[in-house]
Design a protein around this motif. Structure first.
Motif, PDB file in Angstrom:
ATOM      1  N   ASP A 450       0.831  -1.213   0.000  1.00 21.25           N
ATOM      2  CA  ASP A 450       0.000   0.000   0.000  1.00 21.25           C
ATOM      3  C   ASP A 450       0.863   1.260   0.000  1.00 21.25           C
ATOM      4  O   ASP A 450       0.563   2.237  -0.703  1.00 21.25           O
ATOM      5  CB  ASP A 450      -0.921  -0.008   1.217  1.00 21.25           C
ATOM      6  N   ILE A 451       1.930   1.254   0.793  1.00 25.30           N
ATOM      7  CA  ILE A 451       2.820   2.416   0.866  1.00 25.30           C
ATOM      8  C   ILE A 451       3.461   2.691  -0.490  1.00 25.30           C
ATOM      9  O   ILE A 451       3.495   3.828  -0.978  1.00 25.30           O
ATOM     10  CB  ILE A 451       3.910   2.174   1.937  1.00 25.30           C
ATOM     11  N   LEU A 452       3.946   1.644  -1.133  1.00 27.19           N
ATOM     12  CA  LEU A 452       4.700   1.815  -2.383  1.00 27.19           C
ATOM     13  C   LEU A 452       3.783   2.191  -3.542  1.00 27.19           C
ATOM     14  O   LEU A 452       4.151   3.012  -4.398  1.00 27.19           O
ATOM     15  CB  LEU A 452       5.461   0.519  -2.691  1.00 27.19           C
ATOM     16  N   VAL A 453       2.600   1.596  -3.602  1.00 27.69           N
ATOM     17  CA  VAL A 453       1.658   1.940  -4.678  1.00 27.69           C
ATOM     18  C   VAL A 453       1.247   3.406  -4.560  1.00 27.69           C
ATOM     19  O   VAL A 453       1.185   4.137  -5.563  1.00 27.69           O
ATOM     20  CB  VAL A 453       0.434   1.012  -4.623  1.00 27.69           C
ATOM     21  N   ALA A 454       0.986   3.851  -3.335  1.00 27.64           N
ATOM     22  CA  ALA A 454       0.603   5.261  -3.138  1.00 27.64           C
ATOM     23  C   ALA A 454       1.741   6.203  -3.509  1.00 27.64           C
ATOM     24  O   ALA A 454       1.522   7.258  -4.120  1.00 27.64           O
ATOM     25  CB  ALA A 454       0.182   5.475  -1.686  1.00 27.64           C
ATOM     26  N   ALA A 455       2.974   5.837  -3.148  1.00 29.33           N
ATOM     27  CA  ALA A 455       4.122   6.682  -3.478  1.00 29.33           C
ATOM     28  C   ALA A 455       4.315   6.765  -4.986  1.00 29.33           C
ATOM     29  O   ALA A 455       4.628   7.832  -5.538  1.00 29.33           O
ATOM     30  CB  ALA A 455       5.378   6.140  -2.809  1.00 29.33           C
TER      31      ALA A 455
END
Length: 896
Positions: A450-455
């Motif tokens: 979730d963190i990486l997709v949002a970034a």
């Protein structure tokens, strides 16, 4: 002479005696302040006749000075620096700021390996005693380097004693042998303070629980003792600190000021003199403190009676006095980094100029591999910054440095603090990228995804977004989230046309291909296209993501594809001592070897991957290596499989590493099937099928359908077997890779009545290297031939199956094949177990390196061991195999 320490003295004597005959000894000595830890180290030095001695002592003033303690310890041995391997020499020279190598960045593990190499070299001419006092006050980079070395001392003429205060955090409390010092007995106390009346000695002994320093201090102040109620326990550190502060308070103001200056900086008298001069105080005032027994001035140094004296002096001064003293020392010191630290203690509120100085100090520390020190400097710089933007940038740098130091929780906190400041987009993206990496390796793959997709969604640079999304696919891979992985793959496909940099483009192609393979939606063409673009200098420099290249072999399972890249990556990591990236690479290497006939090599790599994962705190890679080794051992029918799988399942349940769950369940099912117990295997396989369905994983290589087909048939569930065959064959045909197609064809042959499927399976096996799956197919084919009364043809297949299983060490499967062969009227010729099978993974690893042409020293450097330890294991190898030369070793291992 030590009083009341006979038992402890015998322990030390044994360690010193062991060092004299080449047996390394490591001991962590713990206890409360004043209990006698330093005295025990001094006694060790006195007992170590004929041993070289290297000593270091932690101090509060140097806790944030990168590698201060390591330089203090190794200084006499630095003449041998040019005799250790080049990458290690460069790392240590950089860490200690020595010579031209100091400009190159140092890896914290490389510094530890270099420390081990250097002390082992130094011990070659004479046994060595390493004595580390007040280890709880060491700068963290020095402590980590020494712990790295301590864990690997086995067969060297070295004794390492580390003394640390009980209750203070330090890295050494992890897993070293320990000697905890208690107070001395009453009879010993009478010898220490024999000038006191007997009843007073008893009261004193009871009050301080036999603490020797407290006995001496209170014996000189009987009035203080009389004020303590009899029989009431009293915290000794508090008592001692108050006693020392009370003694200091009786000194003149000038003496107290001089003591405070000495407490702030290193103990060189010249440095203390400069600081005193800034405050208009004559350093000669220290003579009062010396007369009071608080310090001693020897060889141009101020030596403290005890570290508690130093602490008492500092804490008893009021804040304004401390700030004034720090400012004076800052002005007087020629070292800009130390000046920055001192100035940071003088600031009330924010100060951009001081923050900038700390920024530079942090950069210097990071360049030397002192990432923990860098994290503290960046954090303090951030807290002192006026503008939120500057504060955020520095806190992100602090978080990144903390993660480089292996301090995951601290890194998360720092990065979280930075994100609350709403930093600019590039800074925010960088923070999220580091957070994603932490979650992938030490936390939850779900959160990482979730963190990486949002970034990636926030980034306006296609190359940056591509790399972030590739990391997200890696998280989906471990999470077994095929649906999310496929969505990410489509986003990658839309970005790739705009990515012209080779490194991100290769990573993007590989990640997209892997995600599609997991979802049963093609992907192999993209993986091959990425391999065709390699090598890439940009990707080679990105060690963290270079693992994508070596995953190609794992996903394609084709003869030769990507395997040279894997071997090159492993060699490069070992030469550069990049331990942080090794666990993931070792897993891929082992997984690749496990699908060939190199099972012993696979076990060796898994074993090293597990050890390094534990050491580097990478729980995700630990789970993956545990699962891989469990699966390998299940094929060998080894009981250790269950313990490995259960540990992996515990980690995976806590962190949602569903891929480890898949492989562990597969291993437990295979273990029971290999034992010939289909009823026990069934619930494991069916649980695995449910997990694959839950996460929509359609990669046939993860499916136990071919095994389930055999289980269902043995249990009489023919319709279930036929259904499983149809579903699996469709997935295998869609993937189109030989390994999947071979297993699917075998399953069809087991259920059906056509020999063509077995022949087809054998043809597909020729395009893979998996000796175990080939033997499984031969066993199934032979059993089918026997059932249709073609005994002569059956014997050919079953004979080969027995040979293959025996050669692999899959003895339970060899027994099954031998039983089938007996049913045809022929008795199998079984392989006699080799003594090479008795080698431990590390022994085999050493043997293979030496047989492959490496010298003892080269093997030691690659395995981060000492040459003496390699020789020690080699002697055990020779003894187990009953040989005396490398030529014989080559023959036993069956290597070219």
């Amino acid at each position: 002479m030590l009083i009341g320490r006979d038992a402890e003295r015998r322990v030390i004597e044994q360690l010193v005696a062991g060092a004299r005959v080449g047996a390394a000894g490591v001991l962590l000595v713990t206890g409360e302040p004043g209990i006698g830890k330093t005295a025990l180290l001094n006694e060790t030095a006195a007992l170590a006749h004929g041993l070289r001695i290297l000593r270091a002592r932690g101090t509060e003033a140097e806790r944030e000075v990168p590698f201060a303690a390591l330089l203090q310890l190794l200084r006499p041995a630095l003449g041998g620096l040019d005799r250790i391997p080049g990458p290690q020499r460069s790392a240590l020279a950089s860490a200690l700021a020595l010579g031209p190598d100091a400009a190159s960045p140092a890896d914290r593990f490389a510094v530890g390996a270099a420390t081990l190499s250097l002390i082992c070299r130094y011990a070659e001419s004479a046994p060595l005693a390493l004595l580390i006092d007040d280890a709880h006050l060491l700068d963290r980079p020095s402590a980590e380097a020494l712990l790295f070395a301590a864990r690997r001392l086995v067969a060297d003429p070295i004794v390492l004693l580390i003394a640390a205060r009980l209750g203070e955090p330090h890295p050494f409390e992890a897993d070293l042998p320990r000697l905890h010092l208690q107070g001395i007995g009453l009879d010993a106390a009478r010898q220490v303070v024999q000038h006191l009346p007997g009843d007073l000695i008893e009261q004193l002994h009871q009050t301080v629980a036999g603490n020797p320093l407290a006995l001496l201090e209170l014996a000189d102040d009987p009035d203080r003792l009389q004020r303590i109620p009899p029989g009431v326990p009293f915290p000794v550190p508090t008592m001692l600190a108050e006693a020392f502060a009370s003694r200091a308070n009786r000194l003149s103001a000038a003496a107290r000021t001089a003591l405070l200056v000495a407490a702030l900086d290193d103990c060189e008298l010249a440095a203390v003199s400069r600081g005193c001069a800034e405050l208009g105080v004559d350093v000669a005032a220290l003579e009062e403190a010396e007369a009071a027994g608080l310090v001693a001035i020897r060889d141009g140094e101020v030596q403290w009676r005890h570290p508690l004296v130093r602490s008492a002096i500092y804490t008893s001064a009021d804040p304004a006095q401390r700030r004034t003293a720090h400012r004076a020392v800052a002005v007087a010191t020629p070292d800009p980094d130390r000046r920055a630290w001192h100035l940071s203690e003088t600031v009330l509120g924010a100060d951009d100029e001081v923050a900038a100085g700390l920024d530079v100090a942090a950069e210097h520390a990071a360049a030397r591999g002192a990432h923990a020190v860098a994290a503290t400097a960046y954090e303090r710089a951030g807290r002192l910054s006026q503008r939120p933007r500057d504060r955020a940038i520095r806190l992100v740098a602090a978080g990144e440095a903390a993660w480089s130091a292996g301090l995951a929780e601290r890194a998360e906190t720092l990065l979280g603090d930075a994100l609350t400041l709403r930093p600019p987009s590039p800074v925010r993206i960088r923070a999220q990228e580091v957070r994603g990496d932490i979650e992938v390796k030490c936390g939850s793959p779900r959160r990482a995804r979730d963190i990486l997709v949002a970034a990636a969604a926030e980034s306006t640079d296609p190359a940056v977004a591509t790399v972030l999304l590739a990391d997200a696919v890696g998280a989906c891979f471990r999470l077994c989230d095929a649906t999310a992985g496929l969505e990410v793959a489509y986003r990658l496909d839309s970005l790739l046309p705009a990515v012209d940099r080779p490194g991100p483009r290769i990573i993007g192609l590989l990640a997209s291909g892997v995600a599609k393979v997991l979802a049963g939606n093609g992907g192999t063409d993209q993986i091959r296209a990425a391999i065709a673009l390699a090598p890439s200098d940009e990707l080679d420099r990105d060690r963290r993501r270079q693992v994508w290249m070596v995953l190609a072999a794992l996903f394609l399972r084709e003869t030769g594809t990507g395997r040279t890249l894997l071997q090159h990556a492993m060699l490069e990591r070992r030469e550069q001592v990049a331990l942080g990236t090794l666990p993931g690479l070792l897993f891929v290497l082992a997984r690749d070897d496990a699908t060939t006939d190199r099972w012993a090599d696979a076990e060796t790599s898994y074993d090293e991957g597990i050890r390094l994962s534990r050491e580097t705190g990478q729980t995700t890679e630990l789970a993956m290596n545990l699962a891989g080794l469990a699966w390998l051992m299940s094929h060998q029918g080894r009981v250790e499989c269950q313990e490995l799988a259960e540990e992996c399942l515990r980690i995976c349940a806590a962190q949602e590493i569903h891929l480890g769950t898949v492989w562990s369940l597969f291993a437990l099912g295979d273990l029971e099937l290999g034992r010939g117990d289909p009823a026990a295997a069934l619930p494991r396989y069916e649980h695995l099928v449910d997990v694959l369905a839950e996460y929509e994983l359609k990669d046939p290589d993860l499916s136990p359908a071919p095994e389930l087909v055999e289980v269902y048939l043995r249990l009489g569930r023919v319709e279930d077997a036929q259904r499983a065959v149809l579903e699996h064959s469709a997935l295998a045909e869609a993937k189109g890779q030989p390994w999947s197609l071979a297993r699917a064809a075998r399953a069809r042959g087991v259920v059906g009545d056509s020999e063509a499927d077995f022949v087809l399976a054998l043809g597909w096996h020729e395009e893979t290297l998996d000796a175990f799956e080939l033997a499984r197919t031969r066993l199934a084919y032979g059993a089918w031939l026997r059932r249709v009364r073609r005994r002569v043809d059956a014997r050919t297949q079953l004979r080969l199956a027995v040979e293959d299983f025996d050669a692999l060490g899959a003895l339970r499967w060899a027994d099954q094949a031998a039983a089938e062969l007996r049913a045809t009227g022929e008795t199998a010729r079984r392989r006699v177990p080799s003594t090479a099978d008795d080698l431990t993974p590390q022994e085999r690893q050493i043997a293979v390196l030496l047989v492959d042409g490496n010298s003892i020293r080269e093997a030691a450097a690659r395995l981060f061991l000492s040459p003496k330890t390699v020789e020690y294991h080699l002697r055990k190898v020779y003894a187990k195999l009953g040989i005396h030369s490398r030529t014989e070793l080559t023959e036993h291992l069956g290597r070219p």
